[in-house]
Design a protein around this motif. Structure first.
Motif, PDB file in Angstrom:
ATOM      1  N   GLY A   1       0.688  -1.258   0.272  1.00  0.00           N
ATOM      2  CA  GLY A   1       0.026   0.144  -0.419  1.00  0.00           C
ATOM      3  C   GLY A   1       0.859   1.150  -0.296  1.00  0.00           C
ATOM      4  O   GLY A   1       0.210   1.783  -0.643  1.00  0.00           O
ATOM      5  N   LEU A   2       1.652   1.131   1.062  1.00  0.00           N
ATOM      6  CA  LEU A   2       3.074   2.593   0.871  1.00  0.00           C
ATOM      7  C   LEU A   2       3.575   2.162  -0.248  1.00  0.00           C
ATOM      8  O   LEU A   2       3.288   3.660  -1.231  1.00  0.00           O
ATOM      9  CB  LEU A   2       3.773   2.271   2.114  1.00  0.00           C
ATOM     10  CG  LEU A   2       3.613   2.659   3.571  1.00  0.00           C
ATOM     11  CD1 LEU A   2       4.759   1.607   3.964  1.00  0.00           C
ATOM     12  CD2 LEU A   2       3.670   4.461   3.183  1.00  0.00           C
ATOM     13  N   ALA A   3       3.740   2.012  -0.729  1.00  0.00           N
ATOM     14  CA  ALA A   3       4.752   1.568  -2.458  1.00  0.00           C
ATOM     15  C   ALA A   3       3.400   2.078  -3.286  1.00  0.00           C
ATOM     16  O   ALA A   3       4.356   3.323  -4.844  1.00  0.00           O
ATOM     17  CB  ALA A   3       5.005   0.199  -2.733  1.00  0.00           C
ATOM     18  N   MET A   4       2.439   1.972  -3.706  1.00  0.00           N
ATOM     19  CA  MET A   4       1.586   2.009  -4.535  1.00  0.00           C
ATOM     20  C   MET A   4       1.302   3.680  -4.239  1.00  0.00           C
ATOM     21  O   MET A   4       1.102   4.826  -5.436  1.00  0.00           O
ATOM     22  CB  MET A   4       0.376   1.151  -4.428  1.00  0.00           C
ATOM     23  CG  MET A   4       0.261  -0.218  -5.173  1.00  0.00           C
ATOM     24  SD  MET A   4      -0.896  -0.820  -5.875  1.00  0.00           S
ATOM     25  CE  MET A   4      -1.445  -1.217  -3.960  1.00  0.00           C
ATOM     26  N   ARG A   5       1.173   4.044  -2.912  1.00  0.00           N
ATOM     27  CA  ARG A   5       1.352   5.273  -3.201  1.00  0.00           C
ATOM     28  C   ARG A   5       2.052   6.205  -2.639  1.00  0.00           C
ATOM     29  O   ARG A   5       1.761   7.529  -2.961  1.00  0.00           O
ATOM     30  CB  ARG A   5       0.237   5.478  -1.211  1.00  0.00           C
ATOM     31  CG  ARG A   5      -0.905   5.010  -1.402  1.00  0.00           C
ATOM     32  CD  ARG A   5      -1.855   5.417   0.220  1.00  0.00           C
ATOM     33  NE  ARG A   5      -2.484   3.972   0.392  1.00  0.00           N
ATOM     34  CZ  ARG A   5      -4.528   5.024   0.188  1.00  0.00           C
ATOM     35  NH1 ARG A   5      -4.559   5.614  -0.219  1.00  0.00           N
ATOM     36  NH2 ARG A   5      -5.967   4.023   0.395  1.00  0.00           N
TER      37      ARG A   5
ATOM     38  N   VAL B   1       8.155  13.502   3.001  1.00  0.00           N
ATOM     39  CA  VAL B   1       7.344  11.566   2.715  1.00  0.00           C
ATOM     40  C   VAL B   1       6.344  12.038   3.138  1.00  0.00           C
ATOM     41  O   VAL B   1       5.010  11.437   2.028  1.00  0.00           O
ATOM     42  CB  VAL B   1       8.237  11.058   3.407  1.00  0.00           C
ATOM     43  CG1 VAL B   1       7.855   9.395   2.523  1.00  0.00           C
ATOM     44  CG2 VAL B   1       9.956  10.374   2.388  1.00  0.00           C
ATOM     45  N   VAL B   2       5.941  12.371   4.441  1.00  0.00           N
ATOM     46  CA  VAL B   2       4.466  12.005   5.215  1.00  0.00           C
ATOM     47  C   VAL B   2       3.580  12.715   3.747  1.00  0.00           C
ATOM     48  O   VAL B   2       2.040  11.978   3.556  1.00  0.00           O
ATOM     49  CB  VAL B   2       4.163  12.069   6.671  1.00  0.00           C
ATOM     50  CG1 VAL B   2       2.809  11.578   6.830  1.00  0.00           C
ATOM     51  CG2 VAL B   2       4.917  11.024   7.269  1.00  0.00           C
ATOM     52  N   GLU B   3       3.796  13.777   3.895  1.00  0.00           N
ATOM     53  CA  GLU B   3       2.726  14.596   2.900  1.00  0.00           C
ATOM     54  C   GLU B   3       2.757  14.638   1.789  1.00  0.00           C
ATOM     55  O   GLU B   3       1.692  15.041   1.269  1.00  0.00           O
ATOM     56  CB  GLU B   3       3.361  16.175   3.988  1.00  0.00           C
ATOM     57  CG  GLU B   3       3.110  16.030   5.032  1.00  0.00           C
ATOM     58  CD  GLU B   3       2.285  17.483   6.107  1.00  0.00           C
ATOM     59  OE1 GLU B   3       2.822  18.625   5.190  1.00  0.00           O
ATOM     60  OE2 GLU B   3       1.601  17.284   6.682  1.00  0.00           O
ATOM     61  N   SER B   4       3.396  13.539   0.797  1.00  0.00           N
ATOM     62  CA  SER B   4       4.013  12.944  -0.448  1.00  0.00           C
ATOM     63  C   SER B   4       1.831  12.259  -0.376  1.00  0.00           C
ATOM     64  O   SER B   4       2.104  12.176  -1.545  1.00  0.00           O
ATOM     65  CB  SER B   4       4.166  12.825  -1.240  1.00  0.00           C
ATOM     66  OG  SER B   4       4.964  11.323  -0.582  1.00  0.00           O
ATOM     67  N   VAL B   5       1.437  12.080   0.220  1.00  0.00           N
ATOM     68  CA  VAL B   5       0.317  10.481   0.640  1.00  0.00           C
ATOM     69  C   VAL B   5      -0.916  11.604   0.473  1.00  0.00           C
ATOM     70  O   VAL B   5      -0.716  12.595   0.818  1.00  0.00           O
ATOM     71  CB  VAL B   5       0.627   9.852   1.322  1.00  0.00           C
ATOM     72  CG1 VAL B   5      -0.349   9.287   1.254  1.00  0.00           C
ATOM     73  CG2 VAL B   5       1.765   9.202   1.375  1.00  0.00           C
ATOM     74  N   PRO B   6      -1.563  12.024  -0.729  1.00  0.00           N
ATOM     75  CA  PRO B   6      -2.438  12.710  -0.356  1.00  0.00           C
ATOM     76  C   PRO B   6      -3.206  13.134   1.191  1.00  0.00           C
ATOM     77  O   PRO B   6      -3.929  11.535   1.035  1.00  0.00           O
ATOM     78  CB  PRO B   6      -3.327  12.325  -1.588  1.00  0.00           C
ATOM     79  CG  PRO B   6      -2.332  12.027  -2.947  1.00  0.00           C
ATOM     80  CD  PRO B   6      -1.776  11.385  -1.723  1.00  0.00           C
TER      81      PRO B   6
END
Lengths: 216, 216
Positions: free
Chosen positions: A15-19, A171-176
């Motif tokens: 999931g992390l990889a895809m996001r 990195v965290v905030e690069s996930v919408p």
């Protein structure tokens, strides 16, 4: 950012990889490179099917460490010590621990090692100077792969190196929709990791499917 | 609902009293009844000034227990054992603990008694059968009295008696915008209490004034 996900073939890892793949150069690591390859092929297929093709590569865990400026340890607590003890070169990396040591009896409960938390155990296991941070601990495991669902949650980031915390917040905030909060030194990690079993108790008793958290 | 607030003259106690008074029959307790009277007079003045006059009474802590179907222990952890040891009749009550044992060094940290949490210590100190629940633990102390601010937060409720948890959830949700979540048995309390020092660390490092939580 070059990101290596150790244990990337699990629920959280995939999931992390895809996001993260749309914005970063991500590799998925596994003990067996073939398993990681299969996983990355599947993830690329899912992303292509959603009209957001991305490149992912499956590699060994050691190659994931070698690749990453940021290394994410997406492994269960029970495998943490054995896995990281077999890896080298971590002292050059920003290492993210989303790991939560917990057990289940009639309740879910926080069950830390003597060091106080998974992140503090990592600090003992990894070479001095490794920039360890917690992040992603309190997002429900099965939400990661459910790409239709935005992760409208907060993520507490702690670690002893302020520069590393800033990198991790990025990195965290690069996930919408994910919002990162600086929580200070690594010794704050027990309080972050302990939230996850609480959320599982709330989910069970409040009859909710998954429970996440927002700081506000 | 008849509610007695033990230690009601503090920041949290007065704030709780003012927020609960419009919907409940609330008394404010203190070791000295005169101090409680002065506090209740002040709180009534504030409420009247806001166009929402309510009746509050100041009494001794023991009278607050005697009055309440629900008793809220709005006292610091350091005074908890001495205060409740001097009170009788708790076994007939639903007792709410918003108490968080914590300390401050370079970080704020959870510092529970050997029992594991303030609520579990209470279970040892109070007569068998006392229906103890946690609630209100993670709302910032100085938000309670700031009546202009709605408390747009979640409150985790745990306790061994399911009926008591339901009563407490009702009390929680009688405060506008607060949302109660059933977290299960009292042994979940360490994970709830530990959130408060985490929120203080986040507030400091994320340069926020107060930090609360929402489960979602």
């Amino acid at each position: 950012m070059k990101i290596g996900i150790v244990g990337g073939t699990g629920e959280i890892g995939e999931g992390l990889a895809m996001r993260l793949a749309p914005r970063h150069d991500v590799v998925i690591g596994s003990r067996e490179a073939e398993k990681a390859s299969a996983s990355s092929t599947e993830c690329m297929g899912i992303l292509r099917g959603r009209g957001t093709p991305c490149v992912l590569r499956g590699v060994t865990n050691q190659e994931a460490v070698d690749h990453g400026e940021v290394v994410i340890l997406a492994i269960p607590f029970t495998h943490l010590a054995a896995t990281v003890s077999a890896l080298t070169g971590m002292e050059k990396k920003v290492v993210i621990s989303p790991v939560n040591p917990m057990q289940r009896s009639d309740i879910f409960f926080f069950d830390p090692p003597p060091e106080g938390s998974a992140a503090l155990l990592l600090q003992k296991l990894l070479p001095p100077g490794t920039r360890i941070c917690t992040a992603f601990n309190n997002v429900a495991a099965n939400r990661w792969r459910a790409l239709d669902q935005t992760l409208d949650y907060s993520v507490a980031v702690c670690g002893d190196d302020a520069g590393a915390r800033q990198v991790v917040r990025g990195v965290v905030e690069s996930v919408p929709n994910l919002k990162a909060f600086d929580a200070g030194p690594l010794r704050v990690s027990p309080m972050i990791e302990a939230i996850t079993p609480l959320l599982l108790n709330i989910a069970r008793h409040s009859k909710m499917k998954d429970v996440g958290i927002q700081f506000r």
